[in-house]
Each structure stands twice: as C-alpha cells, then as structure tokens.
Design an enzyme around this catalytic site. Structure first.
Site, short mmCIF file in Angstrom:
data_model
loop_
_atom_site.label_atom_id
_atom_site.label_comp_id
_atom_site.label_asym_id
_atom_site.label_seq_id
_atom_site.Cartn_x
_atom_site.Cartn_y
_atom_site.Cartn_z
N LYS A 1 -21.31 -34.33 -18.21
CA LYS A 1 -22.71 -34.59 -18.58
C LYS A 1 -22.80 -35.91 -19.36
O LYS A 1 -23.69 -36.72 -19.12
CB LYS A 1 -23.28 -33.43 -19.41
CG LYS A 1 -23.42 -32.13 -18.64
CD LYS A 1 -24.37 -32.27 -17.45
CE LYS A 1 -24.40 -31.04 -16.57
NZ LYS A 1 -25.05 -31.26 -15.28
N GLY B 1 -30.07 -22.98 -6.40
CA GLY B 1 -29.48 -22.46 -7.64
C GLY B 1 -30.54 -21.94 -8.59
O GLY B 1 -31.74 -21.89 -8.26
N SER C 1 -27.48 -31.69 -20.89
CA SER C 1 -27.34 -30.48 -21.68
C SER C 1 -27.22 -30.83 -23.15
O SER C 1 -26.71 -31.89 -23.52
CB SER C 1 -26.06 -29.78 -21.21
OG SER C 1 -25.67 -28.81 -22.14
N TYR D 1 -16.44 -30.01 -18.34
CA TYR D 1 -17.83 -29.86 -17.91
C TYR D 1 -18.75 -30.69 -18.81
O TYR D 1 -19.57 -31.48 -18.34
CB TYR D 1 -18.26 -28.39 -17.95
CG TYR D 1 -19.77 -28.22 -17.84
CD1 TYR D 1 -20.42 -28.40 -16.63
CD2 TYR D 1 -20.55 -27.92 -18.96
CE1 TYR D 1 -21.80 -28.29 -16.53
CE2 TYR D 1 -21.92 -27.80 -18.88
CZ TYR D 1 -22.55 -27.98 -17.67
OH TYR D 1 -23.92 -27.88 -17.58
N ASN E 1 -22.35 -15.99 -19.53
CA ASN E 1 -23.47 -16.31 -20.43
C ASN E 1 -24.11 -15.03 -20.96
O ASN E 1 -24.04 -13.97 -20.34
CB ASN E 1 -24.51 -17.18 -19.71
CG ASN E 1 -23.92 -18.53 -19.32
OD1 ASN E 1 -23.83 -18.86 -18.15
ND2 ASN E 1 -23.51 -19.31 -20.30
N LEU E 2 -24.76 -15.20 -22.10
CA LEU E 2 -25.25 -14.03 -22.84
C LEU E 2 -26.27 -13.18 -22.06
O LEU E 2 -26.10 -11.97 -21.94
CB LEU E 2 -25.87 -14.51 -24.17
CG LEU E 2 -26.49 -13.43 -25.04
CD1 LEU E 2 -25.46 -12.37 -25.42
CD2 LEU E 2 -27.10 -14.05 -26.30
P1 NAD Z 1 -26.51 -23.14 -10.44
O1 NAD Z 1 -25.05 -23.06 -10.22
O2 NAD Z 1 -27.32 -21.91 -10.33
O3 NAD Z 1 -27.15 -24.24 -9.45
C1 NAD Z 1 -26.45 -25.36 -9.01
C2 NAD Z 1 -26.55 -25.39 -7.50
O4 NAD Z 1 -25.87 -26.55 -7.00
C3 NAD Z 1 -25.90 -24.19 -6.81
O5 NAD Z 1 -26.82 -23.63 -5.91
C4 NAD Z 1 -24.69 -24.77 -6.07
O6 NAD Z 1 -24.44 -24.09 -4.87
C5 NAD Z 1 -25.13 -26.21 -5.84
N1 NAD Z 1 -24.07 -27.21 -5.74
C6 NAD Z 1 -23.00 -27.41 -6.56
N2 NAD Z 1 -22.28 -28.46 -6.16
C7 NAD Z 1 -22.90 -28.96 -5.05
C8 NAD Z 1 -22.64 -30.05 -4.18
N3 NAD Z 1 -21.58 -30.85 -4.35
N4 NAD Z 1 -23.49 -30.27 -3.15
C9 NAD Z 1 -24.57 -29.47 -2.94
N5 NAD Z 1 -24.85 -28.42 -3.74
C10 NAD Z 1 -24.03 -28.17 -4.79
O7 NAD Z 1 -26.73 -23.84 -11.87
P2 NAD Z 1 -28.04 -23.97 -12.76
O8 NAD Z 1 -27.90 -23.07 -13.92
O9 NAD Z 1 -29.25 -23.88 -11.91
O10 NAD Z 1 -27.86 -25.44 -13.30
C11 NAD Z 1 -28.46 -26.56 -12.68
C12 NAD Z 1 -28.06 -27.82 -13.40
O11 NAD Z 1 -28.44 -27.72 -14.77
C13 NAD Z 1 -26.56 -28.09 -13.41
O12 NAD Z 1 -26.36 -29.49 -13.30
C14 NAD Z 1 -26.12 -27.61 -14.77
O13 NAD Z 1 -24.97 -28.28 -15.21
C15 NAD Z 1 -27.32 -27.99 -15.61
N6 NAD Z 1 -27.44 -27.20 -16.84
C16 NAD Z 1 -27.49 -25.83 -16.75
C17 NAD Z 1 -27.57 -25.08 -17.93
C18 NAD Z 1 -27.59 -23.58 -17.87
O14 NAD Z 1 -27.36 -22.95 -18.92
N7 NAD Z 1 -27.89 -22.96 -16.74
C19 NAD Z 1 -27.63 -25.72 -19.17
C20 NAD Z 1 -27.61 -27.12 -19.21
C21 NAD Z 1 -27.51 -27.85 -18.03
N1 UFG Z 2 -22.36 -14.62 -26.39
C1 UFG Z 2 -21.97 -13.38 -26.84
N2 UFG Z 2 -21.48 -12.51 -25.93
C2 UFG Z 2 -21.39 -12.79 -24.60
C3 UFG Z 2 -21.81 -14.06 -24.15
C4 UFG Z 2 -22.29 -14.96 -25.08
O1 UFG Z 2 -22.04 -13.09 -28.04
O2 UFG Z 2 -20.92 -11.94 -23.83
C5 UFG Z 2 -22.92 -15.58 -27.38
C6 UFG Z 2 -22.12 -16.87 -27.47
O3 UFG Z 2 -21.08 -16.73 -28.41
C7 UFG Z 2 -23.20 -17.85 -27.91
C8 UFG Z 2 -24.48 -17.31 -27.29
O4 UFG Z 2 -24.19 -15.96 -26.94
O5 UFG Z 2 -23.33 -17.79 -29.30
C9 UFG Z 2 -24.90 -18.06 -26.05
O6 UFG Z 2 -23.78 -18.14 -25.17
P1 UFG Z 2 -23.91 -18.63 -23.66
O7 UFG Z 2 -22.55 -18.55 -23.06
O8 UFG Z 2 -25.01 -17.91 -22.98
O9 UFG Z 2 -24.40 -20.15 -23.82
P2 UFG Z 2 -23.70 -21.37 -24.57
O10 UFG Z 2 -24.65 -21.80 -25.63
O11 UFG Z 2 -22.33 -21.09 -24.96
O12 UFG Z 2 -23.62 -22.45 -23.39
C10 UFG Z 2 -24.67 -22.63 -22.44
C11 UFG Z 2 -24.07 -23.06 -21.11
C12 UFG Z 2 -23.46 -24.43 -21.23
C13 UFG Z 2 -24.48 -25.39 -21.72
C14 UFG Z 2 -25.07 -24.88 -23.02
C15 UFG Z 2 -26.21 -25.77 -23.46
O13 UFG Z 2 -23.07 -22.14 -20.71
O14 UFG Z 2 -23.05 -24.87 -19.96
O15 UFG Z 2 -25.58 -23.56 -22.86
O16 UFG Z 2 -27.15 -25.91 -22.44
F1 UFG Z 2 -23.91 -26.60 -21.93
#
Ligand code: NAD
Ligand code: UFG
Length: 341
Positions: A156, A12, A127, A152, A202-203
């Site tokens: 966490k 991921g 998160s 979701y 996401n943004l």
């Molecule tokens: P991602 O979806 O790119 O990576 C997660 C990976 O886990 C994927 O490759 C998916 O195929 C794999 N996966 C999911 N369920 C599985 C299972 N049951 N068994 C084996 N593999 C599985 O997500 P990411 O952005 O890399 O996020 C990684 C972690 O960080 C997640 O736990 C997510 O909740 C957390 N997190 C992400 C963000 C963000 O903004 N990206 C913010 C805060 C926390």
């Molecule tokens: N935004 C826009 N336009 C878009 C997408 C997002 O204006 O098309 C804005 C949102 O309103 C927000 C900011 O951009 O103000 C960031 O938005 P994201 O969706 O990129 O991120 P969030 O902060 O909403 O949430 C992300 C992850 C969550 C995680 C959180 C904290 O999606 O899973 O960050 O780690 F929990």
C-alpha cells in the site's frame, strides 16, 4: 451517455458494493476480476439490487495484454477504481513475492494503460495501515507514514509512492488515494456482502460466523491494552458508506476542473470502538449472543487507531452515516443468508 468506469476486483467485497453505488449514480461499470477471492454469483447480487448486470471480464490485471484487450473492447472508459489486490496480512508475510507481484504489477499495468486509452483518473484503495501505531488519535492525512509491518502493508505504501511519482513525472492523469479504516457490514438488501475464504482472520466475519454456530467461540485478542476496557480500538466503517465515497471521489476527478492531480483522504467515522464494544453492539442490534473469551494479544496488532475524517467531510462532502448497530444487523442478515438460516 453514461460515463464508463472500470472497477478492478469488482466482484470482491468493497468492489461489489461500490459497483452498486456507481450504477445507482448513473455510471456504466465494467468489472475485471480473476475470481481469486470472489465468485461469479456476486454479479447476480449486484443485478438484483440495481437491475443492471455490469459488464464482466474474467481476467488478471497482472497481464497487461488482458487489460489492453479490455480497453479496446470497451472503449470510452474514463475512470478506474483499483480494488484488485491480495489482502491477507498473515499470508503476505509467508508469501511476500506473491503480494508484491500481484498488488504492484496490477497497479503499474493500469497506470501504463491510462494514457494509452485516455483514462483520466484512478481511485486507489489504500489503508490506514500506512500510519502504523499512531502517536495521536484521531489521525489525519498529514500524519507520518510509519515503516510497514507486513509485505501487504508495504504494497500500500509503495503503491501510493508509485502513483505519486508517476503523476509528478507529468503523466496526464489524476488520482485519489483513499485510506480506509476498518470496512465492515453488508448491503442492507443482503444480496451482497463479505465472503471470506476459510477461517476468517478479521473480527466481524469471525464474530458473525460464531453467532451462526459455525465457530465455537470468538477470541478477543488481548484485554490488557492501554484502552478503557483493555481491548484494541478501531474505526469501523460501514461498507456502503465507504462505497459511496468512491463515487464522490470519481466524480471529483472526472468533473472537477481545479482539483489537485493527486489527493489523499481518510475514510472513517471519526469514532473509535473497542473489540468488546463491537461485540456488545452486535448483541444489542441482533439479540443474538456471541460466545467469546479473552485470549492473548495477536502479534503485530495496533493498540488503537481511529480517523480524523474532517478532510473527507469538508472537501468531498462525504460523511459516514450508517449507525454501527445497523451495520451489525446488516452483517448478521448477510451471514444468515450465506449459511441458509
Ligand atoms: P476482496 O479480496 O474481497 O476483493 C479484491 C478482489 O480482487 C477479489 O475479488 C479478487 O478476486 C480480485 N483480484 C485480486 N487480484 C487480482 C488480479 N490480479 N486481477 C484481477 N482481480 C484480482 O478485498 P476487499 O476487502 O474488497 O478489498 C478491496 C481493496 O481494498 C484491496 O485493495 C484491499 O487491499 C483494500 N483494503 C481493504 C480493507 C479491508 O479491510 N477489507 C482495508 C483497507 C484496504
Ligand atoms: N480481533 C479479535 N479477534 C478476532 C479477530 C480480530 O479480537 O478473531 C481484533 C483484532 O485484535 C483487532 C480488531 O479485532 O483489534 C480488528 O481486527 P481485524 O483483523 O478485523 O482488522 P485489523 O485492524 O487488524 O486490520 C484490517 C485489515 C488490514 C487493514 C486494516 C486497516 O485486515 O488489511 O484493517 O484497514 F490494513
């Protein structure tokens, strides 16, 4: 011999960048991923950067026998970094059981296996969503946990509690809970990056796809918030900086003699940026315009949140270093590579 680390969700977005940093630090990485939100070619990208192809097991962490087989066939795993989870906030509201089952069963299975196979520590991807809408910014780790606004987010919070309860029960393991703020960007080599499926929620991926002409325009969700320019504020953290913090956390758990069994760290830059400021940064860094319009607020959005990363800075000796303009350039280079520009 190099210590072996299991990275769940290692193909991921954050897992692949962390695998690279672990390998660069001399760890041997075993990945398990069910490829539900990533693809196998990510392994090529990792190998291109480090010259090392990690051991890869295609499997689902919700199946404990799959995990036991992995531990048997890869003896000597000392630490786990658990990225495997479902992460789409909106989808979690539609399919809560899928989220509770996947995210919680994965964690419980890993915890159960740890003493069975002598695994000492687990880093957990939490998160800043656990803080909800903060009363003050920047926010530190002592701030209260607010009721989750999505299944979701609740996974966490519950995961943090499960790990805490397990360790308090006397389980012979350590854990570090990392509360990420907003991870963005890609590896500077453009060999790995974020690969959102379908329309990005996401943004930054929406922004780069708009700049690439895949999306017509970016909608800024609200400009009537109580912030200097009216758009929401977040703490955007470069994914490579974030990945490096995992290596430090792992080393601390495995090598630190006197560290607490459970520790929590915010991972952010300490600087809040508005949506409009981020768009400006992208345009400044790349010279590419992002067509955008102001739209209504997105339901459930937090107005403003940014980290107090002092604890991570002082205790882990980790600081976010990549300037946001560089992060934007890397995100753009990755986007261009993905769409063959
Ligand atoms: P991602 O979806 O790119 O990576 C997660 C990976 O886990 C994927 O490759 C998916 O195929 C794999 N996966 C999911 N369920 C599985 C299972 N049951 N068994 C084996 N593999 C599985 O997500 P990411 O952005 O890399 O996020 C990684 C972690 O960080 C997640 O736990 C997510 O909740 C957390 N997190 C992400 C963000 C963000 O903004 N990206 C913010 C805060 C926390
Ligand atoms: N935004 C826009 N336009 C878009 C997408 C997002 O204006 O098309 C804005 C949102 O309103 C927000 C900011 O951009 O103000 C960031 O938005 P994201 O969706 O990129 O991120 P969030 O902060 O909403 O949430 C992300 C992850 C969550 C995680 C959180 C904290 O999606 O899973 O960050 O780690 F929990």
């Amino acid at each position: 011999m190099n210590e072996k680390i299991l990275v769940t969700g290692g193909t991921g977005y954050i897992g692949s960048h962390t695998t690279v940093e672990l390998q660069k630090a001399g760890y041997e990485v075993v990945i398990i991923d069910n490829l539900s939100n990533s693809n196998i070619e990510v392994l090529d990208g990792i190998e291109k950067i480090t010259g090392i192809r990690p051991v890869f097991v295609k499997g689902d962490c919700t199946d404990i026998e799959t995990l036991r087989k992995l531990f048997r066939e890869n003896p000597g795993i000392k630490g786990i970094i658990n990225f495997a989870a479902s992460k789409a906030v909106g989808e979690s509201v539609q399919k809560p059981l899928l989220y509770y089952r996947n995210n919680l069963n994965t964690l419980i299975n890993l915890l159960e296996c740890m003493p069975e196979y002598g695994v000492k520590g687990i880093v957990f991807s939490s998160s800043c969503t656990v803080y909800g809408e903060p009363d003050v910014n920047p926010i530190d780790e002592t701030a209260p946990i607010k009721p989750a606004t999505s299944p979701y987010g609740n996974t966490k919070q519950i995961s943090e509690e499960i790990i805490t309860d397990y360790i308090r029960s006397g389980a012979p393991i350590k854990s570090i809970l990392l509360r990420y703020f907003n991870p963005i960007g890609a590896h500077p080599s453009a060999c790995i990056g974020e690969l959102p499926l379908g329309v990005p929620q996401n943004l930054v991926p929406y922004l780069t796809q708009t700049a690439a002409g895949i999306r017509k325009e970016l909608t800024v969700f609200g400009d009537d918030y109580n912030t200097p320019d009216g758009s929401c504020i977040r703490d955007y953290i470069d994914v490579v900086d974030l990945a490096k913090a995992h290596v430090i956390a792992m080393r601390r758990m495995l090598d630190g003699e006197d560290t607490d069994s459970i520790e929590i760290f915010n991972l952010g830059t300490g600087r809040g940026l508005s949506v409009l400021e981020l768009i400006n940064s992208f345009e400044r860094a790349t010279g590419v315009k992002v067509p955008h319009k102001i739209g209504p607020r997105r339901e459930g959005d937090i107005e403003q949140i940014w980290a107090d990363p002092k604890k991570a800075n002082e205790v882990l000796g980790w600081t976010a270093e990549v300037p946001v303009d560089d992060t934007m350039r890397n995100a753009w280079a990755w986007q261009c590579k993905v769409c063959g520009k």
